[in-house]
Design a protein around this motif. Sequence first.
Motif, PDB file in Angstrom:
ATOM      1  N   THR A 313       1.067  -1.206  -0.152  1.00  0.00           N
ATOM      2  CA  THR A 313       0.026  -0.244  -0.200  1.00  0.00           C
ATOM      3  C   THR A 313       0.835   1.186   0.020  1.00  0.00           C
ATOM      4  N   TRP A 316       2.523   3.695  -3.163  1.00  0.00           N
ATOM      5  CA  TRP A 316       1.959   4.703  -3.724  1.00  0.00           C
ATOM      6  C   TRP A 316       2.594   6.147  -3.502  1.00  0.00           C
ATOM      7  N   ALA A 319       4.639   7.609  -6.029  1.00  0.00           N
ATOM      8  CA  ALA A 319       3.738   8.402  -7.076  1.00  0.00           C
ATOM      9  C   ALA A 319       3.267   9.456  -6.793  1.00  0.00           C
ATOM     10  N   ALA A 421      -1.465  -2.888  -3.481  1.00  0.00           N
ATOM     11  CA  ALA A 421      -1.229  -1.503  -4.385  1.00  0.00           C
ATOM     12  C   ALA A 421      -2.323  -1.543  -5.472  1.00  0.00           C
ATOM     13  N   GLY A 425      -5.023   1.519  -5.727  1.00  0.00           N
ATOM     14  CA  GLY A 425      -4.972   2.314  -6.589  1.00  0.00           C
ATOM     15  C   GLY A 425      -6.566   2.579  -7.148  1.00  0.00           C
ATOM     16  N   LEU A 428      -7.938   5.399  -5.227  1.00  0.00           N
ATOM     17  CA  LEU A 428      -7.452   6.522  -5.534  1.00  0.00           C
ATOM     18  C   LEU A 428      -8.176   7.102  -6.958  1.00  0.00           C
ATOM     19  N   ILE A 474       6.071   0.688  -7.668  1.00  0.00           N
ATOM     20  CA  ILE A 474       4.983   1.349  -8.314  1.00  0.00           C
ATOM     21  C   ILE A 474       5.569   1.381  -9.817  1.00  0.00           C
ATOM     22  N   ASP A 478       1.830   4.525 -13.339  1.00  0.00           N
ATOM     23  CA  ASP A 478       1.122   5.093 -12.183  1.00  0.00           C
ATOM     24  C   ASP A 478       1.686   6.410 -11.785  1.00  0.00           C
ATOM     25  N   LYS A 479       2.733   6.551 -11.832  1.00  0.00           N
ATOM     26  CA  LYS A 479       3.294   7.949 -11.513  1.00  0.00           C
ATOM     27  C   LYS A 479       2.581   9.135 -12.352  1.00  0.00           C
ATOM     28  N   ILE A 482      -1.005   9.607 -11.342  1.00  0.00           N
ATOM     29  CA  ILE A 482      -1.385  10.438 -10.438  1.00  0.00           C
ATOM     30  C   ILE A 482      -0.862  11.797 -10.329  1.00  0.00           C
TER      31      ILE A 482
END
Length: 830
Positions: A313, A316, A319, A421, A425, A428, A474, A478-479, A482
């Motif tokens: 978890t 993140w 990111a 994760a 995600g 989020l 990550i 994903d980066k 975000i």
Amino acid sequence: MLKRLLTLLCLLPLLNSPSGAQSPTGATPVSITTFTAGMERNTGFLTYYWDAKKGKIWLEISAFDTELLYYPTLAQGVGSNDIGLDRGRLGQEHIVKFQRSGPKVLLIEPNYAYRAISNDPLERRAVEESFAKSVHAGFEIAAEENGRVLVDLTPFLMQDAVGAAQAISQTKQGSYKFDPVRSAMYLPRTKAFPQNTEFETIITLTGENAGPFLREVVPTPASVTMHQHHSFVQLPDDKYKPRLFDPRIGYGGIEFFDYATPVSQPITKRYISRHRLEKKDPTAAVSEAVKPIIYYLDPGTPEPIRSALLEGTSWWNQAFEAAGYKNAFQVKLLPPDADPMDVRYNLVQWVHRSTRGWSYGASIIDPRTGEIIKGKVTLGSLRVRQDYLIAQGLVGDFQTDSSHVTEMMAMSLDRLRQLAAHEVGHTLGLPHNYLASTQGGSPFGRASVMDYPTMVAKVKGASIDLSDAYAKGIGAYDKWSIRYGYEQFANGANEKQELNKIVNQMHAAGLSFLTDQDARPEGSVHPATHLWDNGASAVDELKRVMEVRRVALANFTEKKIPAGTPMAMLEEVLVPMYMFHRYQVEAAAKVIGGQTYTNALRGDGQPVLSTVPVPEQTKALEALLSTLDPQFLAVPKSVLAMIPPRPFRYDPNPREVFKRRSGLAFDPLGPPEASAGMTLRMLLHPERISRLVTQSAVNPSLVSVETLLEQLLNQTWYKADPADAYLAEVKRLTDKLFLQKLIDLTQSTEVSPQARAVALLKVDQLKKRLTTPLSNASSMAQAHRLFALDQIRRLDGNPADIKSTMAQAPPDGAPIDPGQEWLSPDCDWR
């Protein structure tokens, strides 16, 4: 007349007493203080009173026409993945408000799907009056004091708010209805908090004809009791700024019609869903957050799983650092004094079921803006056992009870980190990105934890290595995602231009986005969007996976299970090894008749659409045909000798073993039937077949329906039977399965007419081959040909007379990896 008058006079004291429902019209209502004397008062967002004598909840309403959020939850579930009524399952959010009309209060839901974002009240009113609202409940006012009123909330709470009876019916597990006599308030989880008030009820459904899933998990299936929860939540203030959706980068969210939009612009508005996040120092490149996003893990999660989930978890935060925040995403254990129902806590919950099942990532959002109010992850506890079972088949070698356990657990925990994760995600705001397993620079993709990866097992000599089974962090995509959702731009910056810049930079880095609608259908068209695959080339990965499977089966011995375990249990370990290629077969099949495309916008420079080139389609067809080879399909005879019928009290879970036509005995033809049937189903999918007609019409050099069917005939009926009797029977089984598929194509209304015509041509050509006498044919071969000719004769006469040879379905594969189906009845996020 006198008798009626005396009766009325006797009733008047009752009508004026606190236990009465309402004072007479025109009379002064009883005060709340008087009415609730002796009751337990609970103050919070909504104040309520508990009447222990009558078992009732009395709600005090002090603000009318003020919007709040209401949603139901399943607090204690049923425990069946198939029914889907899991602990913590979220219901739909509703914006509601209390509205008074004389002695009555209505709980009204405005219609936010249709709006006019305008300063003109008349323009807003025109839209509001054009569409229906929903009234969820009506209440009689029982008491009143200083502008506050008291109503009996109990009837509203005593209902099947999450639709459990409907879920049981839809899954064909029986006919059930709510039983108020066996239902009651549950006080330990009925609480008032500063920002939300929570009510929990013990709800019982009674019914009959309980199905097997229900009978498996309910002690007395005629009575199904669970806990349902009702949440009333304070809505956020108006300082949150919605962010526009862009189809080129994945975000869930809200959409609505805005009738104040100029005619020259789209009337549909789309916003993404995201948590509120702001920098303490908006001018700094990197800043701490005013209020960090904190997720809390269920302390009921055991070790070492707990530590793995905390670590996964926390990925993140990498990111959010890329988006310019310091320590803005955190994960902690839920404090002992915290209540998981408190809306202030984003929760990762550990849930138990009777079988392995899906995990979910869901959010409670503000339907007006898309702001995420609470993230809620549900992780199924048996998933880790499935991962351990796969590791057991790949590397298990129980010389002792502890042999290789550390290695197998390491892979399983790596999988849990990735799973945590992935599901977080979703909460989020992120959907799946099924292109990520083909992008990111790694030979196995890994550009996003929002993809569904399968474990990377590598052949090293005569053994298998799992040290790189899953990514440990990550992904690059994903980066970027975000950044799109959470990056805070400088004052005065054009947000739309800045967001577009992020997307363009992401594309320049070789990353893009496609999701469930592009990947889940078996007949889907994009060759790189698939679940549980790896690598840039689906065909190359299929060949690599087939080699892993070969080594795994060659190494399959009784030492795959610990000493003292019934030998029959070897079948559970065998299943994922024999079917190890299943998802890569589906991925490779999408190359045939495939089209590569993007969610391009006009003028953004992305490639729009292209057909998969001829060499790639041909290569895919060759690889898939090899999965129909009898040598590939056959179960090693050494393995067949190790699996006896099940012992007493070890009844198999039908999902975890091969279907069989042999009674108690393991069926040597069961696995080949499942595997061959799977390949044929993928290759001959109606949508794929229809695309082959059109692609070869546009470009005759591409694979056509005739080419595909001819190649399948060459691999099956036109090929000689192997000398080995078992391999020959496997081959004859595959022949029959293909013939049935071919006959089905001639009758299918789902494929194009020309596809049916070509299938009929191939049946006719096969008939001519089969009527040619064979010299020295065995009785088994003769019977095989006679069976086929009889099926074709029935097709020529009355197709309804054909006795179908339907392939046995493989044992369940999913879920072996993350998440639940997006926007399905078991939706893993929204």
